[in-house]
Every structure is written in structure tokens, then in C-alpha cells.
Design an enzyme around this catalytic site. Structure first.
Site, PDB file in Angstrom:
ATOM      1  N   ARG A 304       9.639   4.680 -10.668  1.00 57.39           N
ATOM      2  CA  ARG A 304       9.597   3.486 -11.520  1.00 57.39           C
ATOM      3  C   ARG A 304       8.760   3.749 -12.780  1.00 57.39           C
ATOM      4  O   ARG A 304       9.013   3.157 -13.832  1.00 57.39           O
ATOM      5  CB  ARG A 304       9.121   2.249 -10.760  1.00 57.39           C
ATOM      6  CG  ARG A 304       9.574   0.953 -11.427  1.00 57.39           C
ATOM      7  CD  ARG A 304       9.223  -0.281 -10.641  1.00 57.39           C
ATOM      8  NE  ARG A 304      10.286  -0.798  -9.806  1.00 57.39           N
ATOM      9  CZ  ARG A 304      11.256  -1.623 -10.217  1.00 57.39           C
ATOM     10  NH1 ARG A 304      11.317  -2.022 -11.471  1.00 57.39           N
ATOM     11  NH2 ARG A 304      12.174  -2.050  -9.377  1.00 57.39           N
ATOM     12  N   GLU A 706       6.336  -9.657 -10.766  1.00 55.54           N
ATOM     13  CA  GLU A 706       5.613  -8.530 -11.336  1.00 55.54           C
ATOM     14  C   GLU A 706       5.541  -8.474 -12.865  1.00 55.54           C
ATOM     15  O   GLU A 706       4.503  -8.093 -13.419  1.00 55.54           O
ATOM     16  CB  GLU A 706       6.227  -7.207 -10.829  1.00 55.54           C
ATOM     17  CG  GLU A 706       6.018  -6.984  -9.350  1.00 55.54           C
ATOM     18  CD  GLU A 706       6.885  -5.831  -8.831  1.00 55.54           C
ATOM     19  OE1 GLU A 706       8.118  -6.026  -8.739  1.00 55.54           O
ATOM     20  OE2 GLU A 706       6.339  -4.763  -8.569  1.00 55.54           O
TER      21      GLU A 706
HETATM   22  N1  MTE Z   1       1.616 -13.545  -5.875  1.00 54.23           N
HETATM   23  C1  MTE Z   1       0.688 -13.850  -4.953  1.00 54.23           C
HETATM   24  N2  MTE Z   1       0.097 -15.047  -5.006  1.00 54.23           N
HETATM   25  N3  MTE Z   1       0.335 -12.970  -3.967  1.00 54.23           N
HETATM   26  C2  MTE Z   1       0.899 -11.718  -3.896  1.00 54.23           C
HETATM   27  O1  MTE Z   1       0.565 -10.939  -2.997  1.00 54.23           O
HETATM   28  N4  MTE Z   1       2.501 -10.131  -4.893  1.00 54.23           N
HETATM   29  C3  MTE Z   1       3.206  -9.732  -6.107  1.00 54.23           C
HETATM   30  C4  MTE Z   1       4.000 -10.897  -6.682  1.00 54.23           C
HETATM   31  N5  MTE Z   1       3.178 -12.065  -6.770  1.00 54.23           N
HETATM   32  C5  MTE Z   1       1.881 -11.360  -4.876  1.00 54.23           C
HETATM   33  C6  MTE Z   1       2.222 -12.343  -5.841  1.00 54.23           C
HETATM   34  C7  MTE Z   1       4.122  -8.616  -5.903  1.00 54.23           C
HETATM   35  S1  MTE Z   1       3.500  -7.046  -5.901  1.00 54.23           S
HETATM   36  C8  MTE Z   1       5.472  -8.787  -5.761  1.00 54.23           C
HETATM   37  S2  MTE Z   1       6.518  -7.492  -5.625  1.00 54.23           S
HETATM   38  C9  MTE Z   1       6.064 -10.133  -5.712  1.00 54.23           C
HETATM   39  O2  MTE Z   1       5.081 -11.163  -5.798  1.00 54.23           O
HETATM   40  C10 MTE Z   1       6.853 -10.265  -4.406  1.00 54.23           C
HETATM   41  O3  MTE Z   1       7.345 -11.523  -4.175  1.00 54.23           O
HETATM   42  P1  MTE Z   1       8.740 -12.036  -4.791  1.00 54.23           P
HETATM   43  O4  MTE Z   1       9.736 -10.955  -4.565  1.00 54.23           O
HETATM   44  O5  MTE Z   1       9.011 -13.246  -4.028  1.00 54.23           O
HETATM   45  O6  MTE Z   1       8.484 -12.266  -6.248  1.00 54.23           O
HETATM   46 MO1  MOS Z   2       5.308  -5.451  -5.159  1.00 53.55          MO
HETATM   47  S1  MOS Z   2       4.231  -3.833  -5.843  1.00 53.55           S
HETATM   48  O1  MOS Z   2       6.824  -4.591  -5.310  1.00 53.55           O
HETATM   49  O2  MOS Z   2       4.944  -5.404  -3.498  1.00 53.55           O
END
Ligand code: MTE
Ligand code: MOS
Length: 758
Positions: A304, A706
Site C-alpha cells: 500500500r 482511514e
Molecule cells: N475509529 C475508531 N473509533 N476506532 C478504531 O479503532 N480504526 C480505523 C478506522 N476508524 C478505528 C476507527 C481503521 S484502521 C480502519 S481500517 C477503519 O476504522 C475500519 O472500520 P471501517 O471499515 O468500518 O471504516
Molecule cells: Mo485499518 S489499518 O485497515 O485496520
């Protein structure tokens, strides 16, 4: 609409791993972890621990019934050290005792004899020694070598970017409960229920149908629990298997910081070539990724980095090479952005370098090189780009140039406080780059009272995915959200899940839920057609708890319809499977169409640096961000604000420090600074990008988890610009041929102070 969890969160009623009621007879595990970063394991003495008060069993590698291995991509990660140790903090033995305190106390009585081997912590040294975990990866577009010959300006340099501690509020942990006939039920704080299931099966020797993994929710994951929940699940599973008792292990904060991997630090060399009109013609970059002692997810993270190495820019000649370097640090792992932010930091450094040398604003180079529709990414996908639109719409709303003039005016009359401004366009691809992972399932039950239960593989970790999934079901059935309950991610209800990662959980699991609900809805409407004597099913819809005919409410309500359907023996349950269409990637050519779509955005960040003390404040982050049509603006704004602050923290204050012996020095919250409420920008403004483009996300919304983190990168360059303002009055640096300041993130106040008075 509010996040469904908000009420139970603020009342302290939400259930995390540590809140699960314990079964009688539960034991507690604790590990003895390696005090050395690299060495030959000569002996390990567990005698005193084994006979200590309350200790039921001490387990080392030789006791395992299954395989001593949890490495998913490359089998290079033993559950318990065997023969050699590879990093400080590597689990070596498990103590199982009657209480947490006794387990920890006894683990301290274990000693190990380790003959030291050379410790490598620098990825460039690892690469020079041939310590690569997988062969180098490369993306090529055009012919960069030839293109440099025709560039008016060529600059080269080095950029370094440090790691980041996940600092999820809930630390890693597992509770493993034996079930009948030798099976196990695993409660794990993991983003990947199936990943944990596989790891548990491997170390216990059990088949997957004997192991149930259940995840209620996480107190944050941020990527740190995509692969790294495995060790603790494996440890509790093995302990439960050998003692035939339930075993729990929830790590202390300092254990977690010491024993788990973090965001990958990178070191990179870049070369950038521009023509006389500031168009970037050629770009070459070599990345050295500090992978740590085991593979973990390093190769896809590295990939990535390559996918995002040109960020939002179109460059026709690119050669990008990446090395996955093995060092004697805890295995580094996924972290929000998954390698993308590190790739973007380097191209932004290269642009800043060119801008400084050419005496133009970096924003001018950025804007002139934004991706357009039809441009090709170095990996072959053709852009449907909103890079220019997000910049233009942001500019119309915020007037970017005015922010710079305001800063210039301020700086002209202020000697010891200087303002800096920087722009950050972001382009982030949505989909797991490993195509087979882009699938999800949903199980929907409609009960005879009309209430709806949904199960998917998505893990709620604060990002609001359960709220979005409940919204999908409520919308499909025309119900109030209170009629829908989203249940735990559980491998008995949903098998073969992809981890909740890549910002794709709502897209994938939401789509599967939509399909399941619509299948049930269609069966119900078939029945309703007879009940309300409609001409055709197409005239009917479900809204506000009633059947509507040609947009008009009938007397048939949802509950009656559901009960009638049950009595007519209509199936009120559905299990659906969604696989993202149209994506592919071929590593033999390093070309393909790996992403369902991209998320675009542009941010402007302004800072004020206190040039006596080296401290700074972030005054504002203003972005034009691509939500698609947001399913839930409250949740999405939370994701954007949280992502921005986490990105600012990574770029400015969070400093992971290992010493030459591979010992983590920033091993507690007293030595590792994370953003607090005072470090949050005074203003975060969010403008939704307006676009009528179709995409593959659920209800045309867009992934949001992200991408906003990367707006934080601008803070680094804004601080740099403020420092440069102050230095205008300082004598020129001795090495005036190179860039004035090295590109070396994070820009901590200490580093700012040194830069001001270099
Ligand atoms: N938001 C919160 N509050 N807590 C989390 O651990 N993880 C992030 C993001 N937002 C996270 C977060 C990461 S690394 C990812 S990949 C995405 O949430 C995953 O969730 P989604 O696929 O539902 O967006
Ligand atoms: Mo998020 S780094 O893809 O869990």
C-alpha cells in the site's frame, strides 16, 4: 443520527472483553517475555514459578499440542520463543494461575539464559545485510531513467518517518472458555475473528468448526488488532486446552506497549524531476520498511505504500521500489492508512524540497500536478479523479490563498511567533489490495414480532459500523432503527470473515446486509401483493412500518405482514454474500484495478510556532472531503476529526523510541506523548465534496475510516514553513546545497527548537 453505542458508552454499560462475566474456575495467564532483542536461547528456568502460590501450570514451546506458529503470511512467528529470541518482549513462557496478580508475580520468577546475537534496529542496515522478509516489490510507469534527462530541475534526498503506538484505549486480550468435546469459545479483542480462529486452530491443533470466536466490540483497534490479537488468543487457547479451565489474559498497558508492534517506521530515498512549468515529470523512490522481527502484515502494508507513493498526483514516469526489512523490534503491523501515509509523506517531502529550492510555494507544485480523470496510476488503474474538484471546491469555500496572505501579514509583524500553512491533497484507494479479501456475509432474521437481528463479520471498534449496518436494515424494511439489533461478530453465525480493516467494513458488510434484507423484503412484498390486492409487486414498498401502494399507505402494517408471512411458511431469514465486482491485481506485472474506488480530499492546515520555545499549536484544519452521500454525517464527522487528530499526533508529537539494544524507551504514557484535548486544532472545518459520481459503496456513501488521517501530514510541512520563516533572518546553513532541514517526522517540539536554531 447518533452512534447507537453512544448512550451505553457514556453510562459505562457497553461490554468490552474485561466486562464479560467470568465462568467459575477461570484462571489467569501472564507471559514471560524476552529481555533480549536477539540471541540464542540456551535455557529457560521455570522451576520457581511453577511451584509458586496459585500457579496451576507453566507452559513453554515444547508443551504445545498444535504447531508453535502464528505467522499468517510467512511462518516466521512462533507463539512462544523456541531456539532463538528475535525481539525484546517476545513471549517465551506462559504462567497460568488462580489470579491475575499471582500470574504476574510468578512470571517474574522465570529466568532465561540467552547468548546474545547482533541486534539490528535500522531497516537500511537490515537491507544491507540481506535481511529481507519477502523479495523487493516494484511499481514502474513509463521510463523514469530516460525522463530525468529531460527535466529542467532534479532534486534528490532522503525522508524518514517514525512509527506510531496504536494506543487503543482497550489493550489486547482474550478470554478462552473450553466447550464440550475439546472445543473452545474465544472472546477476543480482535478486528479479525477468523484470523484469530485460524491462529487458535493452528496452535491447538483443533479444526475450525471446534473453535467459536465472538467479538462484542473493541475499545479501539486502529489496525493494531488486525493480526496482533493472535498471540494473546493463542496463549489463552493453549492454556485453556492444557488446563481444561477457562483462561483470561488482558494485557497491562506497559505489557501491550512493550510486546506489540506499531506503525512501520520507514526510511526512503527520493529523486524528483520537474519541467520548467513545474510539472512533475519523473519520480523515483526507494522505501526501506522497518518490519520488525516477523512478517506479520508487513508485505501488504509495504504494497500500500507503493500504491499511494504518488498520492493525488499524476506523474508519467515513476519507479518505486520497496524493501521489507527484518529488524530485532516487535513485528510492526497495520495502522490506520496501512502504509499509505508513509508513502505520501515521502512524495510530499520531495515536493517541499523542490519548492524550497525553486523558491515557489509547494501548493503551486501540488496543484499543477493533481490527478485528472483518465490519468493512470503507477499500478495501472485509470483514475476517476476528484483530486482537482476537491481542491477547487475547498478553495471556493475557504480561499486557500487568503490563509497564506494572513500568515504572511502576521509573520511580517511578529518576531518570535511564526505562522505556517500547508496544503494536503489525499487520494486513498478503497478495497483490500488482496482481491479475495473483498467479500462479506450477512445473516438477517426477522422475528415474528417484527424485530430484526443482523449478524455480519464487521467488528465495531468505535467507528460506528454497527450503526451504519442497522441503518441499512432499517432502510430496506422501512423501519425505525430501534427495530433493528446488530449482534456480535461471531464465527458460528458468519464464517470466513475478512478482518474489519481497509475502511471497507461498512461497504462490504453493509452491501451483504442490504442484499439479505432485500431478499426477505421481496418475499414479504409478494405476499403483501395478495393481502392488499395490488396489481403488481412493483407498486408496493415498505415505509414507516407500513406497506405502501403507489406511494400511499395501506392498512397493512409491518408486524401483521411478518406474522402472516410466518403462518404462510415464508422464510423470514436470509444469509447473503457480497463480493466487490470488477477488481483485480496481478503481482507478476504489478498492474491491475485493485480498488473499487478512491476517496479524495484536500486540506489546508495552519500552525503557529513559538520560536523561543519550539512549541506549536495547530490553528485549523479545513478540508473538502469526499464522503459520497454519507449514510451518517455524525459518525463520519467523528471519523474525520479523529483521523485528523491521530494523523497530527503521528506527525508532530508521538515519538516511538527504541535504543540500540532494541529496548522500547517510550514504554508508558509518561514517555510517549499522544494528542490530548489541548492538542486538538482550534478549528476543524469539514466541507463535503459535491459529486454525482456513482460508486460501489453502500447507498453511494464512501469509506471514511482511514483517508482523513493523512490530512495530518500537512501539519509537518506547515511547521516546517513556519520554521523557515523564522530562519529567514538566521545565517544560512553551512550545507546550503542540501535542503535546509532534513525530512524527519515527527516534528516534536524538541526537533522544532533544534531546527529553529540549527
Ligand atoms: N475509529 C475508531 N473509533 N476506532 C478504531 O479503532 N480504526 C480505523 C478506522 N476508524 C478505528 C476507527 C481503521 S484502521 C480502519 S481500517 C477503519 O476504522 C475500519 O472500520 P471501517 O471499515 O468500518 O471504516
Ligand atoms: Mo485499518 S489499518 O485497515 O485496520
Amino acid at each position: 443520527m447518533r452512534n447507537l453505542d453512544s448512550k451505553s458508552h457514556v453510562r459505562g454499560e457497553s461490554v468490552y472483553l474485561d466486562d464479560i462475566p467470568l465462568v467459575q474456575g477461570t484462571l489467569y495467564a501472564c507471559v514471560f517475555d524476552s529481555p533480549a532483542a536477539h540471541g540464542k536461547l540456551i535455557s529457560i528456568d521455570t522451576g520457581e514459578a511453577a511451584t509458586s502460590e496459585g500457579v496451576v501450570r507453566v507452559i513453554t514451546a515444547k508443551d504445545l499440542i498444535g504447531e508453535n506458529q502464528i505467522g499468517g503470511i510467512v511462518p516466521d512467528e512462533p507463539l512462544l520463543a523456541d531456539g532463538e529470541v528475535h525481539f525484546q518482549g517476545q513471549p517465551m513462557a506462559i504462567v497460568v494461575a488462580a489470579s491475575e496478580e499471582l500470574a504476574r508475580k510468578s512470571a517474574r520468577k522465570i529466568t532465561a539464559q540467552i547468548a546474545p546475537l547482533p541486534v539490528i534496529t535500522d531497516p537500511r542496515v537490515a537491507a544491507a545485510n540481506g535481511e529481507l522478509i519477502v523479495p523487493p516489490k516494484k511499481f514502474v510507469l513509463g521510463d523514469s531513467a530516460a525522463a530525468f534527462a529531460n527535466c529542467a530541475h532534479v532534486f534528490e534526498g532522503r525522508a524518514d518517518v517514525n512509527g506510531q503506538e496504536h494506543l487503543y484505549i482497550e489493550t489486547q486480550g482474550t478470554y478462552a472458555v473450553p466447550t464440550e468435546n475439546g472445543g473452545l469459545k474465544i472472546h477476543s479483542s480482535t478486528q479479525g475473528p477468523t484470523v484469530v480462529q485460524r491462529a487458535v486452530c493452528r496452535v491447538t491443533g483443533l479444526p475450525m468448526h471446534q473453535v467459536e470466536v465472538d467479538v462484542q466490540r473493541l475499545g479501539g483497534g486502529f489496525g493494531g488488532k488486525e493480526d496482533q490479537a493472535n498471540a494473546w488468543a493463542g496463549i489463552c487457547a493453549v492454556a485453556a486446552q492444557l488446563t481444561k479451565r477457562p483462561v483470561k489474559y488482558a494485557l497491562h498497558r506497559m505489557e501491550d506497549m512493550r510486546m506489540t508492534g506499531k506503525r512501520h517506521p520507514y526510511s526512503a530515498d527520493y529523486r524528483i524531476g520537474l519541467d520548467k512549468d513545474l510539472k512533475i515529470v519523473a519520480y523515483e523512490v526507494t522505501f526501506y520498511q522497518n518490519a520488525g522481527a516477523a512478517c506479520d502484515l508487513s508485505p501488504p502494508v509495504l504494497e500500500r505504500t507503493l500504491f499511494h507513493c504518488t498520492n493525488s498526483y499524476f506523474i508519467s514516469h515513476v519507479t518505486a521500489t520497496a524493501f521489507c526489512c527484518r529488524t530485532n523490534l516487535p513485528p510492526n503491523t497495520a495502522f490506520r492508512g496501512f502504509g499509505g501515509p508513509q508513502g505520501m509523506f515521502v512524495i510530499e517531502s520531495a515536493i517541499a524540497h523542490a519548492a524550497e529550492k525553486l523558491g515557489v510555494a509547494a501548493a503551486e507544485i501540488q496543484r499543477k500536478n493533481l490527478l485528472d480523470d483518465g490519468d493512470e496510476f503507477p499500478y495501472g488503474q485509470i483514475a476517476e479523479s476528484d483530486a482537482i474538484t476537491s481542491w477547487t471546491q475547498g478553495d471556493e469555500k475557504y480561499d486557500f490563498a487568503k490563509h497564506q496572505t494572513d500568515a504572511d501579514e502576521f509573520n511580517a509583524s511578529s518576531k518570535y511567533f511564526k505562522k505556517g500553512v500547508a496544503m494536503m491533497p489525499v487520494c486513498f484507494g478503497i478495497s483490500f489490495t488482496k482481491t479475495p479479501m473483498n467479500q462479506a456475509r450477512s445473516l438477517v432474521h426477522v422475528y415474528t414480532d417484527g424485530s430484526v437481528a443482523v449478524s455480519t463479520g464487521a467488528v465495531e471498534m468505535g467507528q460506528g459500523v454497527n450503526t451504519k449496518i442497522a441503518q441499512v436494515a432499517a432502510k430496506a424494511f422501512g423501519l425505525d432503527i430501534s427495530q433493528v439489533k446488530v449482534h456480535t461478530a461471531n464465527t458460528l453465525r458468519i464464517a470466513n470473515t475478512s478482518p474489519t480493516a481497509a475502511s471497507a467494513a461498512a461497504d462490504l458488510n453493509g452491501k451483504a446486509t442490504q442484499m439479505a434484507c432485500e431478499a426477505i423484503r421481496d418475499r414479504l412484498l409478494c405476499l403483501a401483493k395478495d393481502l392488499v390486492e395490488a396489481e403488481k409487486v412493483e407498486d408496493l414498498s415498505l415505509e414507516n412500518g407500513f406497506v405502501f401502494r403507489n406511494g400511499e399507505r395501506t392498512s397493512l402494517d409491518w408486524q401483521t405482514l411478518v406474522m402472516d408471512a410466518h403462518l404462510e411458511r415464508v422464510n423470514l431469514s436470509e444469509h447473503s454474500h457480497y463480493a466487490t465486482p470488477g477488481i483485480n491485481f496481478d503481482w507478476s506485472t504489478a498492474k491491475g484495478h485493485p480498488f473499487a474506488y478512491h476517496v479524495y480530499g484536500t486540506a489546508i492546515v495552519g500552525v503557529t510556532v513559538d520560536c523561543l520555545r519550539g512549541r506549536y499549536e495547530v490553528d485549523y484544519v479545513k478540508c473538502c472531503h469526499d464522503f459520497g452521500s454519507s449514510m451518517n454525517t455524525a459518525v463520519d464527522h467523528g471519523q474525520i476529526e479523529g483521523g485528523i487528530v491521530q494523523g497530527l499526533g503521528w506527525m508532530t508529537m508521538e515519538e516511538v523510541v527504541y535504543d540500540a539494544e532494541g529496548r522500547l524507551r517510550s514504554n508508558a504514557l509518561s514517555t510517549y506523548k499522544v494528542p490530548d484535548i489541548y492538542s486538538v486544532p482550534k478549528e476543524i472545518a469539514i466541507l463535503p465534496l459535491e459529486t454525482d459520481r456513482e460508486n460501489l459503496a453502500v447507498f453511494n456513501s464512501k469509506a471514511v475510516g482511514e483517508p482523513p488521517l493523512m490530512y495530518g501530514i500537512a501539519a509537518y510541512f506547515a511547521i516546517r514553513n513556519a520554521v523557515a520563516e523564522f530562519r529567514k533572518t538566521a545565517p544560512p546553513a553551512a550545507d546550503s546545497d542540501s535542503v535546509v532541514l532534513p525530512f524527519d517526522a515527527p516534528f516534536t517540539p524538541e526537533k522544532v527548537l533544534m531546527a529553529l536554531y540549527r
